[in-house]
Design an enzyme around this catalytic site. Structure first.
Site, PDB file in Angstrom:
ATOM      1  CB  SER A 119      -0.932   0.022   1.216  1.00 32.57           C
ATOM      2  OG  SER A 119      -0.204   0.168   2.410  1.00 32.57           O
ATOM      3  CE  LYS A 180      -2.660   2.212   4.962  1.00 30.79           C
ATOM      4  NZ  LYS A 180      -2.570   1.347   3.754  1.00 30.79           N
TER       5      LYS A 180
END
Length: 281
Positions: A119, A180
């Site tokens: 990701s 993230k």
């Protein structure tokens, strides 16, 4: 243990008298520095109490107060061995304790993590090992203190848009750490419609709405990021489970800011922090 032979005895050794000290003239050029040297006479071993040094050793004073029987010598040798082992383990214990204290102290400032998944590509790849700076955010729960106005006491808050951070996500039963990119912080506006992500009205991501993964995300109109909250995205927006699915993250969930990749060797280096534009397009 050294056994020395008598050359000349100044007086014959009578039966041990604990208050009597006998002197021996010895023809010895070197005497080991240790005091664990014993003179043997009859059935007794007599340790050195003090010795006088000239160019050659002339006299050694024996301490009969601490004389021991010879059949105790082997036992004492065993005790000395175990005493040595104890000393070694004690020193090792000190080193381990100091290392543990340093380790625990350093964990208050830095933590290492292993990246799992795709990701955050191309910033992080699967199995990358990273160091995280825990100084950017620190808070303490205060619910247990009566009459305290806030649920948490925020000691440090230094999270900025563009930072890649590690935070805890999920319920108490199923918690996991995620990494993230912060794209918006408290007070900024964020919206996500028709595959377009805007922060403060500026487009930062324009995604292919025909992509099956993008179809799963939840669109929303312009929103203000709440106090002590952040909006995060994965750098690989076509394969990231992020705020497009579950909304904002509280800053107290953040464990730290990524600082350094230390493995693999060919990717080792400091991590740059900035908002990613059109990444994954």
């Amino acid at each position: 243990m050294h056994k020395l032979n008598f050359r000349k005895v100044s007086t014959s050794l009578p039966e041990i008298n604990k208050k009597k000290i006998d002197f021996f003239n010895l023809n010895i050029h070197n005497l080991p520095p240790s005091r664990n040297i014993y003179f043997y006479s009859n059935n007794y071993s007599v340790p050195i109490k003090k010795y006088i040094l000239n160019k050659k050793i002339q006299k050694i004073i024996l301490d009969f107060e601490n004389a021991i029987e010879l059949d105790q010598i082997n036992e004492e040798g065993i005790s000395t061995f175990f005493d040595t082992i104890k000393i070694v383990y004690k020193e090792i214990g000190k080193v381990v304790l100091v290392a543990l204290i340093i380790f625990m102290f350093s964990r208050q400032f830095f933590q290492n993590y292993q990246v799992s998944g795709m990701s955050m590509e191309p910033t992080f790849y699967n199995n990358d090992l990273i160091f995280v700076n825990k100084l950017v955010q620190k808070s303490i729960p205060m619910k247990w203190i009566p009459f305290f106005e806030s649920e948490r006491w925020y000691i440090r808050e230094n999270i900025k848009a563009g930072d890649s951070v590690v935070f805890k996500y999920g319920s108490k039963n199923v918690e996991k750490f995620l990494v993230k990119r912060v794209v918006a912080v408290a007070g900024q506006t964020v919206e996500y419609q028709n595959g377009i992500v805007k922060v403060d009205g500026k487009i930062i991501q324009k995604l292919d709405t025909n992509n099956n993964y993008i179809k799963l995300t939840s669109e929303f109109k312009k929103m203000i990021v709440p106090e002590r909250s952040i909006f995060v995205l994965g750098d690989n927006v076509y394969n990231s489970f992020d705020s497009r699915f579950w909304g904002f993250i509280k800053t107290y969930q953040v464990y730290g800011k990524t600082e350094f990749i230390y493995w693999p060797k060919d990717r080792m280096g400091k991590i740059e922090h900035s908002v990613q534009y059109d990444l994954g397009k």
